[in-house]
Motif scaffolding. Structure first.
Motif, mmCIF file in Angstrom:
data_model
loop_
_atom_site.group_PDB
_atom_site.id
_atom_site.type_symbol
_atom_site.label_atom_id
_atom_site.label_comp_id
_atom_site.label_asym_id
_atom_site.label_seq_id
_atom_site.Cartn_x
_atom_site.Cartn_y
_atom_site.Cartn_z
ATOM 1 N N LYS A 45 59.515 91.930 -63.192
ATOM 2 C CA LYS A 45 59.700 92.734 -63.393
ATOM 3 C C LYS A 45 58.874 93.972 -63.982
ATOM 4 O O LYS A 45 58.296 93.272 -65.196
ATOM 5 C CB LYS A 45 61.585 93.336 -62.868
ATOM 6 C CG LYS A 45 61.477 92.592 -64.576
ATOM 7 C CD LYS A 45 63.713 92.859 -64.157
ATOM 8 C CE LYS A 45 63.592 92.391 -65.484
ATOM 9 N NZ LYS A 45 65.547 91.755 -65.515
ATOM 10 N N GLU A 46 59.037 94.946 -63.549
ATOM 11 C CA GLU A 46 58.869 96.449 -64.122
ATOM 12 C C GLU A 46 60.417 97.603 -64.981
ATOM 13 O O GLU A 46 61.099 97.382 -64.020
ATOM 14 C CB GLU A 46 57.753 97.267 -64.215
ATOM 15 C CG GLU A 46 56.343 96.519 -64.176
ATOM 16 C CD GLU A 46 55.083 97.194 -62.952
ATOM 17 O OE1 GLU A 46 54.877 98.461 -63.150
ATOM 18 O OE2 GLU A 46 55.024 97.034 -61.762
ATOM 19 N N ALA A 47 60.256 97.675 -66.690
ATOM 20 C CA ALA A 47 61.108 98.248 -66.725
ATOM 21 C C ALA A 47 60.372 99.358 -67.912
ATOM 22 O O ALA A 47 59.254 98.553 -68.679
ATOM 23 C CB ALA A 47 62.185 97.678 -67.299
ATOM 24 N N GLU A 48 60.869 100.573 -68.115
ATOM 25 C CA GLU A 48 61.015 100.845 -68.954
ATOM 26 C C GLU A 48 61.765 101.215 -70.154
ATOM 27 O O GLU A 48 63.079 101.418 -69.895
ATOM 28 C CB GLU A 48 60.651 102.993 -68.748
ATOM 29 C CG GLU A 48 60.482 103.834 -69.602
ATOM 30 C CD GLU A 48 60.091 104.926 -69.455
ATOM 31 O OE1 GLU A 48 61.077 105.936 -69.469
ATOM 32 O OE2 GLU A 48 59.425 105.584 -68.724
ATOM 33 N N ILE A 49 61.983 100.309 -71.363
ATOM 34 C CA ILE A 49 63.110 100.356 -71.912
ATOM 35 C C ILE A 49 62.995 101.693 -73.408
ATOM 36 O O ILE A 49 61.382 101.070 -73.923
ATOM 37 C CB ILE A 49 63.123 99.015 -72.611
ATOM 38 C CG1 ILE A 49 62.477 98.054 -71.211
ATOM 39 C CG2 ILE A 49 63.649 98.298 -73.775
ATOM 40 C CD1 ILE A 49 62.803 96.447 -71.602
ATOM 41 N N ASN A 50 63.651 101.907 -73.850
ATOM 42 C CA ASN A 50 63.768 102.646 -74.542
ATOM 43 C C ASN A 50 62.104 103.821 -74.865
ATOM 44 O O ASN A 50 62.137 104.352 -75.331
ATOM 45 C CB ASN A 50 63.745 102.652 -75.991
ATOM 46 C CG ASN A 50 65.056 101.565 -76.127
ATOM 47 O OD1 ASN A 50 66.111 101.833 -75.763
ATOM 48 N ND2 ASN A 50 65.415 100.724 -76.166
ATOM 49 N N GLY A 51 61.632 104.610 -73.600
ATOM 50 C CA GLY A 51 60.575 104.915 -73.223
ATOM 51 C C GLY A 51 59.364 104.399 -73.599
ATOM 52 O O GLY A 51 58.374 104.707 -73.528
ATOM 53 N N ILE A 52 60.007 102.669 -73.458
ATOM 54 C CA ILE A 52 58.304 102.610 -73.256
ATOM 55 C C ILE A 52 58.018 101.839 -71.675
ATOM 56 O O ILE A 52 59.150 100.721 -71.405
ATOM 57 C CB ILE A 52 58.700 100.681 -74.273
ATOM 58 C CG1 ILE A 52 58.888 102.015 -75.726
ATOM 59 C CG2 ILE A 52 56.772 100.279 -74.390
ATOM 60 C CD1 ILE A 52 59.160 101.078 -76.853
ATOM 61 N N PRO A 53 57.192 101.416 -71.144
ATOM 62 C CA PRO A 53 57.071 100.618 -70.014
ATOM 63 C C PRO A 53 55.997 99.835 -70.757
ATOM 64 O O PRO A 53 55.771 99.012 -70.809
ATOM 65 C CB PRO A 53 55.000 101.439 -69.865
ATOM 66 C CG PRO A 53 55.146 103.041 -70.641
ATOM 67 C CD PRO A 53 55.771 101.856 -71.418
ATOM 68 N N CYS A 54 57.572 98.788 -69.552
ATOM 69 C CA CYS A 54 57.084 96.941 -69.777
ATOM 70 C C CYS A 54 56.599 97.043 -68.628
ATOM 71 O O CYS A 54 57.508 96.511 -67.854
ATOM 72 C CB CYS A 54 58.416 95.991 -70.646
ATOM 73 S SG CYS A 54 58.860 97.184 -72.644
#
Length: 336
Positions: A276-285
């Protein structure tokens, strides 16, 4: 560009330690109001599948289960039964049978000791762990072959339920999350990975010095729990030299692509599964995995050709709440 990219990603793989670890956790949380957690509404999708929307979890059933399932909530669980088996068990034996699976929540992680479970996720509002459990004994009504066969058909599709169950906040493909250390579920310490980023790691975990092979593979930091159940590696890989870096930058510009575009394109070719894709604390991961690794990959804040990673070694790491919490704590270093 792809040739150079593959070389970079292959270098990252050199430092990954393949180990078998067993899941364990002693997370405990404070008591909260759980009165409505298992209240649900359900809806039928265009493809015939049925989605049960609970307060924090969405459970999707295959289309061919429609009309064949009974749902019953009790205490901290809601159980999905094969309707025909349940009715016959009750009618002829006065007992409950026909269980397909249950959705449950728990304030701690004792469920990891159960013989058959699947971790769903952590409820940020309720501060609860959600998980599925499955029967380990015969549940289909065996005295009627047609009922028994129907139960077996439904149960053979249980992987569909696992693949589609999700936390409500995780329903969109692109997630956004901000880490709150007060809800981590463990006593932790912010740990810097060189001058790259930091992670909120359990205080009792020990830092281990990477060996020469690890360092050659891009490993910057290793943290291990006392019982060796958790092995976390922070990594960074970059082009071998300035000439390669400039070549990559030029080809990215010429093709109107970013390193993240190339990263997602190449993950499957390198033997990883893009979860999956996620934005974690403003970081695209990007979350990715193999049979023995699970973690996040992202592009460095200061160098657009550098790949940063946080990887856990071991099987089934993607279903572990502590692993998920550590990964979702990653953040850039605060400006000093």
């Amino acid at each position: 560009m792809k040739k150079n990219w593959k070389k970079t990603l292959a270098a990252a793989g050199m430092g990954m330690v393949l180990m078998t670890v067993s899941p364990t956790s002693t997370t405990a949380f404070g008591a909260v109001d759980t009165q409505n957690l298992l209240t649900f509404v359900n809806d039928t999708m265009d493809d015939g599948s049925q989605v049960y929307y609970f307060e924090e979890v969405a459970v999707t059933l295959p289309a061919d289960w429609q009309g064949k399932v009974a749902v019953q909530a009790q205490d901290t669980s809601v159980t999905f039964y094969h309707k025909a088996s349940k009715e016959k068990w009750q009618e002829n034996y006065g007992t409950v049978g026909g269980k397909l699976f249950s959705l449950s929540y728990s304030v701690n992680s004792d469920f990891t000791e159960l013989p058959s479970y699947y971790y769903v996720g952590f409820g940020e509002e309720s501060v609860m762990n959600y998980f599925l459990t499955f029967p380990t004994d015969v549940q289909g009504y065996m005295d009627d072959s047609s009922i028994s066969e129907e139960y077996q058909q439904l149960f053979s599709e249980i992987d569909y339920v696992k693949d589609h169950v999700c936390m409500r906040h995780a329903e969109p493909t692109d997630e956004e999350s901000s880490f709150d250390e007060t809800k981590a579920g463990y006593d932790g310490t912010w740990t810097k990975v060189e001058d790259l980023f930091e992670l909120y790691l359990p205080t009792e975990w020990d830092a281990c010095q990477p060996d020469e092979e690890d360092i050659a593979g891009g490993v910057k930091y290793i943290s291990v729990s006392e019982d060796k159940a958790y092995i976390c590696m922070a990594m960074a890989t970059e082009p071998d030299n300035e000439e390669t870096r400039k070549e990559i930058e030029q080809e990215l510009a010429d093709n109107n692509m970013t390193m993240m575009d190339v990263l997602k394109e190449q993950i499957n070719e390198q033997g990883f599964k893009l979860e999956k894709e996620a934005e974690i604390n403003g970081i695209p991961c990007v979350f990715c995995s193999t049979d023995s690794l699970y973690g996040i990959v992202f592009i460095d804040q200061k160098d657009a050709t550098q790949i940063d990673m946080v990887i856990f070694a071991g099987e089934n790491r993607g279903n572990d709440q502590i692993v998920e919490t550590v990964l979702r704590s990653v953040r850039w270093l605060l400006e000093e």
